[in-house]
Design a protein around this motif. Structure first.
Motif, PDB file in Angstrom:
ATOM      1  N   ALA A 424       1.037  -1.283  -0.253  1.00 23.71           N
ATOM      2  CA  ALA A 424      -0.175   0.253  -0.103  1.00 23.71           C
ATOM      3  C   ALA A 424       0.664   1.174   0.306  1.00 23.71           C
ATOM      4  N   ARG A 425       1.826   1.303   0.636  1.00 24.32           N
ATOM      5  CA  ARG A 425       3.041   2.023   0.615  1.00 24.32           C
ATOM      6  C   ARG A 425       4.348   1.450  -0.360  1.00 24.32           C
ATOM      7  N   PRO A 426       4.688   2.543  -1.094  1.00 31.62           N
ATOM      8  CA  PRO A 426       6.007   1.580  -1.723  1.00 31.62           C
ATOM      9  C   PRO A 426       6.926   1.466  -0.663  1.00 31.62           C
ATOM     10  N   GLU A 427       8.171   0.436  -1.640  1.00 32.59           N
ATOM     11  CA  GLU A 427       9.674   0.477  -0.632  1.00 32.59           C
ATOM     12  C   GLU A 427      10.174   2.091  -0.971  1.00 32.59           C
ATOM     13  N   PRO A 428      10.896   2.433   0.285  1.00 30.89           N
ATOM     14  CA  PRO A 428      11.557   3.831  -0.032  1.00 30.89           C
ATOM     15  C   PRO A 428      12.721   3.061  -1.374  1.00 30.89           C
ATOM     16  N   THR A 429      13.165   4.172  -1.702  1.00 34.10           N
ATOM     17  CA  THR A 429      14.721   4.412  -2.668  1.00 34.10           C
ATOM     18  C   THR A 429      15.585   4.421  -2.537  1.00 34.10           C
ATOM     19  N   ALA A 430      16.098   4.628  -2.684  1.00 35.61           N
ATOM     20  CA  ALA A 430      17.960   5.587  -2.582  1.00 35.61           C
ATOM     21  C   ALA A 430      17.521   6.630  -2.903  1.00 35.61           C
TER      22      ALA A 430
END
Length: 439
Positions: A424-430
């Protein structure tokens, strides 16, 4: 205080099970509300009527970890019901009025529109707790024999459940393969301290600290919707367990490599049968930080399909019989964690109330907070409950091992991890460590 006085009826004697004695070293406390609470007299009378119905109601039993024979008093001599101050915006304060040193099997306290219950865990598990509240709230008539018909049986439930599991040779083969891989359990005569147990009554001053958090309905709706798309078949319990592991690890808690998941073995009984006694098995599963919820769900599903919960209860029984009446620590989980690690147990009491049998005064404030004694001083027990469209999480821990601020911080992060795990919430990215939330 209202205490039912003992009459002239001679107490009955019942044979406790190994699982009863195993759990009677510990206590569980629950606070819920807001509800239309009964009066002290109403609650006392209803609970005493429940005891008068017989030992299968579990109320009126005198649990002892070191005794196979337990007395049952139909006059419910040790049921204690009290009136307490309104806990205001901190329901856990009501625990101060209900907690005991273990000499009274069942205590109840009412404060404002909240109810607190503290009971010897040897009496039963979540099944008994639900029924206890139904009786106190007046939706189950304890004087009606029909209320207890499915709990009256001559054959022990474990024997019947084992027979049903054993009737399938494929289950027996799978169980045999599994058990060959399991570490051996403590043997008779092992000191309780070597296995992390706390035998005997638990003094009120040694009871664990409690912390709780609520997860709002909008968050749960988003998690369920995303879960149905990204990982259908994965339960909310599974997601919450993995989210707990990730949140606790993030907060700096060094967890043991396995998590204990209690399994309700009642599913192996015929539909017309039930028991209010302890009938759940604590099974250990490897759930390291960063686990895939689908993998954990598959492990849970396999355990249920092959009847591992029943096998665990049988093993506990055999080990207890081999040890005599010693209250040794007999959980299936691996030996007690090394110094500095924390053993996590995540239990769920499901929907409260069951099937809408009674109602909350305010769904937005509805909460169920459980502070169940961990099995040892370095344990952490988290109990989840679904209430009024929301989820309540409550943790029980000992402050000489875990800091209250650390646990509170970890619980507050569980909703974020649920959203992340479900998709439901995207994975964090760099480039965007907030995962696009703008936080």
């Amino acid at each position: 205080m209202a205490r039912q006085q003992s009459g002239q009826t001679a107490p009955e004697h019942v044979r406790s099970t190994a699982v009863d004695r195993h759990h009677s070293r510990l206590r569980s406390a629950f606070v819920l509300g807001p509800v239309d609470v009964p009066t002290v007299e109403q609650a006392r009378d209803r609970l005493c009527a429940m005891a008068a119905a017989g030992p299968h109601t579990r109320v009126g039993l005198h649990p002892r970890a070191d005794r196979r024979i337990w007395e049952h008093d139909r006059d419910a001599d040790l049921i204690v019901v009290t009136e307490a101050d309104d806990p205001g915006d901190d329901p856990l304060r009501l625990l101060d009025a209900v907690r005991t040193d273990g000499t009274e099997p069942l205590r109840v306290a009412f404060g404002g529109d909240h109810v607190a219950v503290d009971f010897d865990h040897g009496l039963g598990d979540a099944g008994m707790l639900h029924t206890l509240f139904d009786v106190m709230m007046g939706v189950t008539d304890p004087a009606d024999p029909g209320s207890w018909q499915r709990f009256r049986h001559r054959v022990p439930p474990l024997a019947l459940a084992a027979a049903r599991v054993g009737a399938d040779p494929r289950r027996l083969i799978a169980l045999a393969r599994l058990l060959r891989k399991q570490p051996d359990l403590p043997q008779a005569g092992e000191p309780a301290s070597e296995s992390g147990a706390m035998p005997g009554p638990v003094l009120a001053s040694l009871r664990p600290r409690g912390a709780g958090v609520g997860i709002d309905a909008d968050t749960l709706t988003a998690v369920r919707a995303a879960r149905d798309t990204t990982m259908p078949g994965v339960s909310l319990y599974t997601l919450t367990t993995v989210a707990l592991v990730d949140a606790l690890t993030e907060a700096g808690v060094h967890l043991a490599p396995t998590v204990t998941a209690p399994f309700d073995a009642r599913v192996y009984l015929p539909k017309s049968w039930d028991t209010l006694a302890n009938f759940s098995a604590g099974l250990a599963f490897p759930v390291p930080a960063g686990s895939d919820p689908a993998d954990f769900q598959n492990a849970l599903r396999t355990a249920a399909e092959i009847g591992r919960p029943v096998a665990n209860l049988l093993i506990t029984t055999v080990k207890t019989l081999r040890a005599g009446t010693s209250p040794a620590h007999l959980a299936e989980a691996a030996p007690a964690p090394a110094t500095g690690t924390t053993d996590l147990l995540h239990s769920s009491v499901g929907y409260v109330p069951r099937a809408g049998r009674w109602r909350w005064l305010d769904d937005d404030r509805a909460q169920v907070l459980a502070v169940a004694d961990p099995p040892h001083r370095s344990g952490l027990t988290v109990t989840s409950a679904l209430v009024g469209g929301r989820m309540c999480l409550a943790a029980a821990f000992h402050t000489e091992h875990l800091a209250a601020e650390t646990i509170s911080r970890a619980l507050s992060r569980v909703p974020d991890h649920l959203l992340r795990l479900s998709g439901a919430r995207p994975e964090p990215t760099a480039n965007d460590p907030t995962g696009g939330t703008g936080e």
